[in-house]
Scaffold this motif. Structure first.
Motif, PDB file in Angstrom:
ATOM      1  N   GLY A  99       0.842  -1.201   0.000  1.00  0.00           N
ATOM      2  CA  GLY A  99       0.000   0.000   0.000  1.00  0.00           C
ATOM      3  C   GLY A  99       0.872   1.243   0.000  1.00  0.00           C
ATOM      4  O   GLY A  99       2.086   1.182   0.235  1.00  0.00           O
ATOM      5  N   ASN A 100       0.210   2.356  -0.276  1.00  0.00           N
ATOM      6  CA  ASN A 100       0.901   3.643  -0.351  1.00  0.00           C
ATOM      7  C   ASN A 100       1.268   4.150   1.057  1.00  0.00           C
ATOM      8  O   ASN A 100       2.274   4.826   1.240  1.00  0.00           O
ATOM      9  N   LYS A 101       0.455   3.759   2.046  1.00  0.00           N
ATOM     10  CA  LYS A 101       0.635   4.322   3.389  1.00  0.00           C
ATOM     11  C   LYS A 101       2.039   4.096   3.978  1.00  0.00           C
ATOM     12  O   LYS A 101       2.644   5.051   4.469  1.00  0.00           O
ATOM     13  N   THR A 203       4.589  14.047  -3.067  1.00  0.00           N
ATOM     14  CA  THR A 203       3.298  14.126  -3.751  1.00  0.00           C
ATOM     15  C   THR A 203       2.586  12.789  -3.602  1.00  0.00           C
ATOM     16  O   THR A 203       3.192  11.726  -3.739  1.00  0.00           O
ATOM     17  N   ASP A 204       1.294  12.863  -3.296  1.00  0.00           N
ATOM     18  CA  ASP A 204       0.475  11.657  -3.149  1.00  0.00           C
ATOM     19  C   ASP A 204      -0.500  11.669  -4.327  1.00  0.00           C
ATOM     20  O   ASP A 204      -1.440  12.461  -4.362  1.00  0.00           O
ATOM     21  N   GLU A 205      -0.220  10.800  -5.309  1.00  0.00           N
ATOM     22  CA  GLU A 205      -0.973  10.831  -6.578  1.00  0.00           C
ATOM     23  C   GLU A 205      -1.868   9.606  -6.727  1.00  0.00           C
ATOM     24  O   GLU A 205      -2.149   9.148  -7.839  1.00  0.00           O
ATOM     25  N   SER A 238      -4.458   1.019  -5.175  1.00  0.00           N
ATOM     26  CA  SER A 238      -5.751   0.898  -4.502  1.00  0.00           C
ATOM     27  C   SER A 238      -6.919   1.497  -5.277  1.00  0.00           C
ATOM     28  O   SER A 238      -7.946   0.848  -5.443  1.00  0.00           O
ATOM     29  N   LYS A 239      -6.783   2.730  -5.730  1.00  0.00           N
ATOM     30  CA  LYS A 239      -7.971   3.446  -6.214  1.00  0.00           C
ATOM     31  C   LYS A 239      -8.173   3.213  -7.711  1.00  0.00           C
ATOM     32  O   LYS A 239      -9.165   2.610  -8.108  1.00  0.00           O
ATOM     33  N   GLY A 240      -7.242   3.680  -8.548  1.00  0.00           N
ATOM     34  CA  GLY A 240      -7.410   3.565  -9.997  1.00  0.00           C
ATOM     35  C   GLY A 240      -7.479   2.113 -10.463  1.00  0.00           C
ATOM     36  O   GLY A 240      -8.310   1.755 -11.294  1.00  0.00           O
TER      37      GLY A 240
HETATM   38  N1  PLP Z   1      -3.491   8.570   0.123  1.00  0.00           N
HETATM   39  C1  PLP Z   1      -4.732   9.074   0.068  1.00  0.00           C
HETATM   40  C2  PLP Z   1      -4.928  10.502  -0.268  1.00  0.00           C
HETATM   41  C3  PLP Z   1      -5.836   8.254   0.339  1.00  0.00           C
HETATM   42  O1  PLP Z   1      -7.077   8.762   0.282  1.00  0.00           O
HETATM   43  C4  PLP Z   1      -5.624   6.893   0.671  1.00  0.00           C
HETATM   44  C5  PLP Z   1      -6.763   5.996   1.012  1.00  0.00           C
HETATM   45  O2  PLP Z   1      -7.846   6.413   1.303  1.00  0.00           O
HETATM   46  C6  PLP Z   1      -4.315   6.415   0.709  1.00  0.00           C
HETATM   47  C7  PLP Z   1      -3.274   7.276   0.436  1.00  0.00           C
HETATM   48  C8  PLP Z   1      -4.026   4.992   1.116  1.00  0.00           C
HETATM   49  O3  PLP Z   1      -3.615   4.235   0.054  1.00  0.00           O
HETATM   50  P1  PLP Z   1      -3.235   2.686   0.217  1.00  0.00           P
HETATM   51  O4  PLP Z   1      -4.505   1.900   0.162  1.00  0.00           O
HETATM   52  O5  PLP Z   1      -2.380   2.424  -0.977  1.00  0.00           O
HETATM   53  O6  PLP Z   1      -2.489   2.529   1.502  1.00  0.00           O
END
Ligand code: PLP
Length: 400
Positions: A99-101, A203-205, A238-240
């Motif tokens: 995950g991005n977190k 940057t969080d894309e 996660s999203k796209g």
């Molecule tokens: N960054 C933003 C702006 C988000 O809204 C979210 C999830 O809601 C995340 C990161 C988390 O991403 P990941 O599921 O990859 O940990």
């Protein structure tokens, strides 16, 4: 008696989780509640991606990998960064994570020392300031009002910079507002950042593929070499790619900081799931049509929700450029009386009233650093979305 660490005192429970729990409790009591709370697409992961994961399991591709991700996936991501973002990140400048977190945590741990200030435009995703605090930093929220399209202006950025500023977190398209920056807006921020060469940029894309109206939304690092040398571009599946549960995030940036991020992420997670990485390779190599199809579906829903909100007394919204949220100004309902006799004083009161009396759940703006607002996630099939908007309309009419 053993004590929990003082660090924990800094954190609030996630407001989205709290609202999710309230929705579950009311549903368990038999109430019909439409949730517009969750930050995830309501679609399923595309079949070809799922099949790649299944194949990985069947062929025993189930072991630890390199802690920064497999060379094959990092090579595919290097090509993706070049193709879609105009960024030149070699595979050894890319880190894959669960995950991005964890990448956001690692990037901030690599960028700041305790007491350093990190600028975060508000409204913001609640985890951005929390992650800064976990790294010992001081989040500095800079308010970006609805009148500015919820975007950070160069003047507001300049005014927020102090000798202690070490980083800026920029999230475009943004959670919770859906606001995204175009080339000119980014160039204006770059002009300010160039006057402050000691500031890192993160940057969080993660919402990059959910963009509307054919808008140009470049990656900041693609616009300027000097800025690219101090920017980490974080993203994820996660999203796209509709892969929230697969837990794949990825980031690119200059070598020295990516090496630091790689070793921190390695300590945090060991290595990302081999199965999910195999699926991510397919997500990048297979048919890309679903990205645009899903974005078009979200755009249709955005239009339905924005149009419906325009008919509701007391509410006002900005038309978002991306993601799947509306951040709605509810100042016009403050002072109204709910059916149980309570006078609405805050966005929290309004949101609780909506869930109890209208059967539709949102997250209050207080969670995102701007009140009185609420976040409405339109990650909901169109029929349900129309019912939810009708419930909200009737409720707003009733309390006015
Ligand atoms: N960054 C933003 C702006 C988000 O809204 C979210 C999830 O809601 C995340 C990161 C988390 O991403 P990941 O599921 O990859 O940990």
């Amino acid at each position: 008696m053993s004590q929990l660490s003082s660090r924990l005192g800094q954190f609030r429970p996630s407001p989205t989780t709290e609202m999710g729990a309230l929705v579950r409790r009311l549903r368990a009591e038999g109430r019909d509640i439409i949730g517009m709370v969750n930050g995830e697409p309501d679609f399923s992961t595309p079949d070809n991606i799922k099949d790649a994961g299944i194949r990985a399991i069947a062929t025993n591709n189930t072991r630890y990998t390199d802690s920064n991700g497999t060379a094959e996936l990092r090579t595919a991501l290097s090509a993706k960064f070049k193709r879609e973002n105009g960024l030149d990140y070699a595979p050894d400048q890319i880190v894959v994570s669960s995950g991005n977190k964890p990448l956001l945590h690692a990037a901030l741990l690599a960028m700041i020392d305790p007491g350093d200030e990190v600028i975060i435009p508000a409204p913001h995703w609640p985890s951005h300031p929390d992650i800064v605090q976990m790294a010992g930093g001081v989040p500095v929220s800079v308010l970006c009002p609805i009148e500015a399209g919820f975007r950070l202006s160069p003047e507001a950025l300049e005014a927020a910079i102090t000798p202690r500023t070490r980083a800026l977190v920029l999230n475009s398209p943004n959670n919770p507002t859906g606001a995204a920056y175009d080339r000119h807006e980014l160039q204006a921020l770059i002009a300010v950042l160039k006057r402050h060469p000691d500031i890192w940029i993160l940057t969080d894309e993660i919402y990059e593929h959910i963009r509307f109206d054919g808008r140009d939304m470049p990656s900041l690092a693609a616009l300027d070499e000097e800025i690219a040398a101090r920017t980490v571009t974080a993203n994820g599946a996660s999203k796209g790619y509709v892969m929230t549960g697969w837990r794949i995030g990825f980031a690119g940036g200059p070598r020295p900081i990516m090496e630091a991020i790689s070793s921190i992420v390695g300590q945090l997670i060991g290595s990302p799931s081999a199965i999910s990485q195999a699926a991510m390779i397919e997500a990048l190599a297979g048919d890309q049509g679903f990205l645009q199809r899903n974005a078009s579906i979200f755009q249709e829903r955005r239009d339905i929700a924005v149009e419906a909100l325009g008919q509701m007394p007391g509410l006002r919204c900005h038309v978002p450029e991306g993601a799947f949220y509306l951040f709605v100004d509810c100042a016009g309902v403050i002072g109204c009386t709910q059916p149980d006799g309570h006078v609405i004083q805050t966005d929290d009161d309004f949101v609780r009233g909506c869930v109890k009396h209208a059967g539709v759940a949102f997250v209050p703006g207080s969670a995102f650093g701007l009140s009185p607002y609420f976040r409405l996630a339109y990650s909901l099939e169109t029929g349900q979305l129309r019912v939810a908007m009708e419930r909200l309309r009737r409720y707003c009419n009733m309390i006015h």
